[in-house]
Design an enzyme around this catalytic site. Structure first.
Site, PDB file in Angstrom:
ATOM      1  N   GLU A  93      51.962  58.044   7.013  1.00 37.86           N
ATOM      2  CA  GLU A  93      53.370  57.802   7.305  1.00 37.86           C
ATOM      3  C   GLU A  93      53.573  57.261   8.713  1.00 37.86           C
ATOM      4  O   GLU A  93      54.401  56.357   8.932  1.00 37.86           O
ATOM      5  CB  GLU A  93      54.179  59.081   7.101  1.00 37.86           C
ATOM      6  CG  GLU A  93      54.487  59.421   5.660  1.00 37.86           C
ATOM      7  CD  GLU A  93      53.284  59.966   4.906  1.00 37.86           C
ATOM      8  OE1 GLU A  93      53.320  59.991   3.668  1.00 37.86           O
ATOM      9  OE2 GLU A  93      52.309  60.370   5.573  1.00 37.86           O
ATOM     10  N   HIS A 162      57.942  71.430   1.107  1.00 35.63           N
ATOM     11  CA  HIS A 162      58.422  70.247   0.379  1.00 35.63           C
ATOM     12  C   HIS A 162      59.865  70.393  -0.068  1.00 35.63           C
ATOM     13  O   HIS A 162      60.300  69.671  -0.971  1.00 35.63           O
ATOM     14  CB  HIS A 162      57.544  69.985  -0.856  1.00 35.63           C
ATOM     15  CG  HIS A 162      56.156  69.553  -0.525  1.00 35.63           C
ATOM     16  ND1 HIS A 162      55.197  69.334  -1.491  1.00 35.63           N
ATOM     17  CD2 HIS A 162      55.554  69.302   0.651  1.00 35.63           C
ATOM     18  CE1 HIS A 162      54.063  68.961  -0.910  1.00 35.63           C
ATOM     19  NE2 HIS A 162      54.255  68.934   0.387  1.00 35.63           N
TER      20      HIS A 162
END
Length: 370
Positions: A93, A162
């Site tokens: 990322e 998450h």
């Protein structure tokens, strides 16, 4: 009646993110629904049309090409636009976000997809220090027209790492625009506006809404359709209590409003759509009409979006309140993995109903009952 703002062609030079013939449709209720469209289809069609209209727009992220997106948002785009504009990236990322920001510096319009915004924490430096601040630090000489998009907030059974809502995180950063759609209309109109915008936009979707279908009207299918950034939508008008919310919680709030209606409470439901800029005028106008407010969000309560809305109401409309503001948020704990505990940690329809009744003095406040 539709509230339409026609942008004359001769004025488009002063608004580079608008294209000739663009019709901006202000927040309103459409007169006729003609088709069901899922949020996934809305996002896919918005990406497709913007990539077709502007060759500087490209998509990059993990599995966006060959796999057609982890949630199939980019289905068919690799075949149509090729690997130079639909770029599969390594699992890094920080790496591909930095590449995207650099591309935006040079005039391209990247759409960076995160498989989940939880993974975007690896790229915070690029999003905040590079994308959000560069226009200001360059005295306006460098624009950063980039969109960061992907699922945000809780899904189901994916644990604490998450399941976080990043709306208040990014919403606190000057230089960013932060959007959070609920319906297919929201998703299509706001994503188009985000891609055309000259500034960095964080686009917070909800994984559990991708497959949900909503009625949409003919206007939504127009290639020039766009929803103004920073404008909330009154999903349901009411006179007794205002419920301000965003993303998946809009649906929960509408269900709560149906239950409240049976008890004689006419709730007004505000779909924020935009977290930053926040449509304070719409929220304040609603509260000045109903004299009561409930805020609803999935994220943590401390420093949340609801807290900012409460502050705005206290500053601008305190004298209109007939009851304390009620805040509904996720539990102040990391998200549990067990499904029964996960449900307890997230706002439910019954929580919104109880809060609205407390605001309307239809039930005993929790503190008093204790």
């Amino acid at each position: 009646m539709l509230n339409k703002i026609i942008i004359p062609t001769q004025k488009l030079a002063t608004a580079p993110f608008l294209r000739s013939g663009v019709l901006l449709l202000a927040s309103r209720k459409y007169s006729a629904s003609v088709k069901q469209m899922t949020v996934r289809e809305a996002l896919n069609s918005a990406l497709d049309e913007e990539m077709s209209a502007d060759r500087s727009v490209f998509l990059m992220g993990e599995e966006v090409g060959e796999y057609q997106g982890a949630y199939k948002i980019s289905k068919g785009l690799l075949q149509k636009y090729g690997p130079e504009r639909v770029v599969d990236t390594p699992i890094t990322e920080a790496g591909f976000t930095g590449i995207g920001v650099g591309a935006a510096y040079y005039g391209l319009r990247p759409v960076v997809e995160f498989m989940t915004f939880n993974f975007a924490m690896q790229a915070m430096d690029h999003i905040i220090n590079s994308a959000a601040k560069t226009n200001y630090m360059s005295a306006g000489n460098i624009s950063v027209p980039i969109v960061f998009r992907g699922p945000n907030g809780a899904a189901a059974g994916v644990g604490a790492q998450h399941s976080q809502c990043y709306a208040p995180w990014y919403g606190s950063i000057p230089g960013l625009k932060v959007l959070s759609p609920y319906s297919s209309e929201d998703a299509r109109g706001l994503l188009k506006a985000a891609i055309r915008d000259p500034d960095p936009v964080v686009f917070l979707e909800n994984e559990l809404l991708y497959g949900e279908a909503f009625p949409v009207s003919l206007e939504v299918f127009d290639s020039g359709f766009s929803i103004p950034i920073g404008k909330a939508k009154i999903e349901k008008e009411g006179k007794d209590v205002s419920i301000a919310t965003f993303s998946k919680m809009v649906g929960f709030s509408l269900k709560a409003a149906e239950i409240l209606q049976k008890d004689g409470i006419n709730a007004e439901v505000i779909n924020l759509r935009s977290i930053r800029p926040l449509d304070r005028s719409t929220i304040n106008a609603s509260v000045r009409k109903t004299n009561r407010l409930v805020t609803v969000e999935e994220g943590f309560p401390q420093h949340g979006v609801g807290a900012e809305i409460c502050a705005s109401i206290v500053e601008d409309s305190f004298g209109y309140l007939d009851a304390p503001v009620e805040r509904i948020a996720g539990a102040d704990v990391p998200m549990p993995y067990a499904s029964n505990l996960e449900r307890m940690a997230l706002p439910q329809v019954e929580d919104i109903v109880r809060a609205a009744k407390r605001a309307c003095y239809r039930s005993v406040p929790t503190a008093a009952a204790a």
